[in-house]
Enzyme design. Structure first.
Site, PDB file in Angstrom:
ATOM      1  N   TYR A  25     123.775 -34.299 -21.838  1.00 19.85           N
ATOM      2  CA  TYR A  25     123.419 -32.937 -23.747  1.00 19.85           C
ATOM      3  C   TYR A  25     123.209 -34.035 -24.711  1.00 19.85           C
ATOM      4  O   TYR A  25     124.214 -33.395 -25.727  1.00 19.85           O
ATOM      5  CB  TYR A  25     123.774 -31.796 -23.658  1.00 19.85           C
ATOM      6  CG  TYR A  25     124.197 -31.008 -22.225  1.00 19.85           C
ATOM      7  CD1 TYR A  25     122.400 -30.006 -22.190  1.00 19.85           C
ATOM      8  CD2 TYR A  25     124.991 -31.310 -21.262  1.00 19.85           C
ATOM      9  CE1 TYR A  25     122.686 -29.655 -21.191  1.00 19.85           C
ATOM     10  CE2 TYR A  25     124.866 -29.893 -20.653  1.00 19.85           C
ATOM     11  CZ  TYR A  25     123.897 -29.570 -20.379  1.00 19.85           C
ATOM     12  OH  TYR A  25     124.007 -28.690 -19.372  1.00 19.85           O
ATOM     13  N   TYR A 159     125.695 -19.694 -15.689  1.00 21.72           N
ATOM     14  CA  TYR A 159     125.504 -20.973 -15.989  1.00 21.72           C
ATOM     15  C   TYR A 159     125.961 -21.357 -14.258  1.00 21.72           C
ATOM     16  O   TYR A 159     126.907 -20.916 -13.661  1.00 21.72           O
ATOM     17  CB  TYR A 159     126.612 -21.552 -16.230  1.00 21.72           C
ATOM     18  CG  TYR A 159     126.097 -23.045 -16.920  1.00 21.72           C
ATOM     19  CD1 TYR A 159     124.979 -23.820 -17.213  1.00 21.72           C
ATOM     20  CD2 TYR A 159     127.011 -23.698 -15.467  1.00 21.72           C
ATOM     21  CE1 TYR A 159     124.656 -25.242 -16.821  1.00 21.72           C
ATOM     22  CE2 TYR A 159     126.334 -25.010 -15.562  1.00 21.72           C
ATOM     23  CZ  TYR A 159     125.988 -26.189 -15.925  1.00 21.72           C
ATOM     24  OH  TYR A 159     125.185 -27.396 -15.611  1.00 21.72           O
ATOM     25  N   ASP A 273     129.050 -17.522  -7.389  1.00 19.73           N
ATOM     26  CA  ASP A 273     129.174 -19.669  -7.754  1.00 19.73           C
ATOM     27  C   ASP A 273     130.502 -19.570  -8.647  1.00 19.73           C
ATOM     28  O   ASP A 273     130.783 -18.813  -9.373  1.00 19.73           O
ATOM     29  CB  ASP A 273     127.827 -19.470  -8.808  1.00 19.73           C
ATOM     30  CG  ASP A 273     128.258 -20.964  -9.406  1.00 19.73           C
ATOM     31  OD1 ASP A 273     129.447 -21.737  -8.983  1.00 19.73           O
ATOM     32  OD2 ASP A 273     127.548 -21.524 -10.587  1.00 19.73           O
ATOM     33  N   LYS A 300     133.954 -28.759  -8.476  1.00 23.66           N
ATOM     34  CA  LYS A 300     134.555 -29.096  -9.663  1.00 23.66           C
ATOM     35  C   LYS A 300     135.741 -29.939  -9.469  1.00 23.66           C
ATOM     36  O   LYS A 300     136.035 -30.234  -9.019  1.00 23.66           O
ATOM     37  CB  LYS A 300     135.005 -28.283 -10.898  1.00 23.66           C
ATOM     38  CG  LYS A 300     133.230 -27.865 -11.851  1.00 23.66           C
ATOM     39  CD  LYS A 300     133.240 -26.997 -12.986  1.00 23.66           C
ATOM     40  CE  LYS A 300     131.956 -27.668 -13.609  1.00 23.66           C
ATOM     41  NZ  LYS A 300     131.121 -26.964 -13.798  1.00 23.66           N
TER      42      LYS A 300
HETATM   43  C1  LIG Z   1     129.569 -26.678 -13.489  1.00 25.84           C
HETATM   44  C2  LIG Z   1     129.187 -25.943 -12.718  1.00 25.84           C
HETATM   45  C3  LIG Z   1     127.420 -26.041 -12.260  1.00 25.84           C
HETATM   46  C4  LIG Z   1     126.745 -27.570 -11.891  1.00 25.84           C
HETATM   47  O1  LIG Z   1     128.131 -28.263 -11.008  1.00 25.84           O
HETATM   48  P1  LIG Z   1     127.363 -29.594 -11.003  1.00 25.84           P
HETATM   49  O2  LIG Z   1     129.219 -30.675 -10.649  1.00 25.84           O
HETATM   50  O3  LIG Z   1     127.576 -29.772 -12.829  1.00 25.84           O
HETATM   51  O4  LIG Z   1     126.237 -30.070 -10.957  1.00 25.84           O
HETATM   52  C5  LIG Z   1     127.569 -25.304 -11.247  1.00 25.84           C
HETATM   53  N1  LIG Z   1     128.412 -23.620 -11.400  1.00 25.84           N
HETATM   54  C6  LIG Z   1     129.313 -23.361 -12.607  1.00 25.84           C
HETATM   55  C7  LIG Z   1     129.687 -21.497 -12.421  1.00 25.84           C
HETATM   56  C8  LIG Z   1     129.731 -24.594 -13.094  1.00 25.84           C
HETATM   57  O5  LIG Z   1     130.938 -24.570 -13.229  1.00 25.84           O
END
Ligand SMILES: *Cc1c(COP(=O)(O)O)cnc(C)c1O
Length: 455
Positions: A25, A159, A273, A300
């Site tokens: 960004y 997100y 997620d 992550k």
């Molecule tokens: C960071 C994140 C993503 C995206 O993961 P990337 O490895 O950056 O593509 C998706 N969902 C959540 C909740 C996240 O924190």
């Protein structure tokens, strides 16, 4: 030129970076300053403003490299796992081939995630995992003879990643929806759940409790939104318990139960997620232990922050439904699927985590953050202070002055990366009490510096 040249000097490094490399960004034409990492060990980073190692300062990493480096840097066992796998092979295609790192990791994920979640897709990043999860849901509904179920229900403030479909279920205001109108699929947004009650040890107050009434009001709105679109909805996708990059917003577990019930009543699949919340960060190994979703996304911290890897774990029912769709197969297969290096280090990271007393560690860090950050509630310019698990969040009245806040944090001894109106931390689990206190002091300093710069 016969071979790529190395930067000639430390200044070259930052100068070339400024001219040629995009950062997350940022503008290429008017880039924000970056610092060079010249070393990292345990919970600490060496950061140099000039690029020269001699100028580096040693700071505690308050960000765990965006939630990922839970065991800190250069962990001997994780380092060794990568080295051992390099000596076997670093990568092979996953089409038609398999290998022990992927199988062993798959087995560990099946065992560690809640019962019923036992079919694993290894993806190469969090955003791709979300793409795959959404695709699984759509293919499942097609397999069930309901191809008209093509939209997703989510809540505001979420997100889910930066590629297009994840962007489309990310908060429409904070996100980039207006810029992409017509190009992004339009999904259905219910209100954001109420904020989780904060009880600060013995001085628990009712002031910021999410009351049962608030939860009921939200649940009614969530259900009504779902019912209004029931015929066209395929699934629900949310970050369970804690919204991350959409606003660092913890919400009551009772809301997860509501989501599960609505999904079941309306024939929707529930996707959690947990790319940010997974691996103990909220105090649960996975939030999915509270309420089991149909599809779980992990990323992550999966590799302890060593490299990019993500996983989507789902049920036998969903897998069968996907197979019943017209293609008969799950239509996804990235080049670096199941990368052996990433799988090997992920497996070792899971071993380190599950063989440690991580619940006490997360509780210890959480309590220190909660006590340490609580006094900021009374500072003018501060809107809210909230914590959950090993996450501490300070929300300001105004957008954070990022350069001022960053400089102040580093001077106080920690690396922080604020965004929007938030100064926050999710420390590596290897932080000592002193290191957590340093992060707390840095958040105080960053908050004061930002409030001063913006008032
Ligand atoms: C960071 C994140 C993503 C995206 O993961 P990337 O490895 O950056 O593509 C998706 N969902 C959540 C909740 C996240 O924190």
């Amino acid at each position: 030129m016969t071979s790529p040249s190395a930067p000639g000097s430390a200044e070259d490094l930052l100068a070339f970076d400024r001219e040629h490399l995009w950062h997350p960004y940022t503008s290429m034409t008017d880039p924000a300053p970056v610092r060079a990492v010249v070393g990292a060990s345990g919970a600490r980073l060496w950061l140099s403003e000039t690029g020269a190692p001699a100028d580096a300062v040693n700071v505690v990493d308050g960000m765990s490299s965006w939630w990922s480096a839970i065991h800190g840097y250069r962990h001997p066992r994780l380092d060794q796992a990568v080295k051992d796998q390099v000596d076997r092979f670093s990568h092979v295609m996953f089409g038609g081939l398999t290998h022990s790192p992927a199988v062993t990791l798959g087995r560990a994920l099946v065992e560690l995630t809640p019962e019923g979640l036992d079919k694993v897709f290894l993806a190469d990043s969090g955003s791709v995992a979300v793409e795959v999860a959404l695709k699984m849901v759509l293919q499942y509904q097609r397999g069930a003879g309901q191809p008209e179920r093509r939209r997703f229900l989510t809540v505001r403030g979420g997100y889910h990643g930066d590629t297009f479909h994840p962007m489309s279920v990310t908060d429409p205001d904070g996100g980039m929806h207006s810029m992409w109108r017509g190009l992004l699929p339009e999904h259905v947004f219910a209100p954001r759940p109420p904020r989780l009650a904060q009880r600060t040890g013995s001085e628990a107050t009712d002031v910021d409790d999410a009351s049962a009434g608030e939860i009921d009001t939200w649940a009614a709105a969530f259900r009504a939104t779902a019912e209004g679109h029931a015929h066209e909805l395929a699934g629900i996708i949310v970050e369970p318990l804690l919204q991350g990059a959409g606003g660092m917003w913890p919400y009551p577990p009772a809301c997860l139960q509501v989501m599960r019930e609505v999904a079941d009543d309306l024939g929707l699949l529930l996707v959690f997620d947990e790319i940010a919340t997974g691996f103990g960060r909220t105090g649960h190994l996975f939030v999915s232990e509270i309420v089991t979703p149909d599809v779980l996304c992990l990323g992550k911290a999966l590799t302890g922050g060593y490299m990019t890897l993500a996983a989507v774990v789902t049920t036998d029912r969903v897998a069968r439904g996907i197979s019943a769709s017209e293609s008969g197969v799950l239509m996804h297969g990235p080049t670096f699927m199941g990368n052996p290096l990433a799988c090997a280090v992920a497996l070792e990271s899971l071993r380190v985590l599950t063989r440690s007393d991580w619940t006490s560690t997360v509780a210890r860090i959480g309590t220190r953050l909660q006590t340490g950050l609580a006094p900021l509630r009374d500072l003018p310019g501060v809107k809210d202070v909230r914590t959950i698990g090993a996450v501490g969040i300070v929300q300001l009245e105004q957008r954070v002055d990022v350069p001022a806040a960053t400089d102040a944090a580093i001077a106080a001894g920690a690396w922080l990366r604020p965004f929007n109106d938030l100064i926050y931390t999710m420390p590596p689990y290897v932080c000592t009490d002193n290191e957590v206190d340093t992060i707390v002091a840095a958040i105080h300093a960053a908050t004061r510096a930002s409030v001063e710069a913006t008032s």
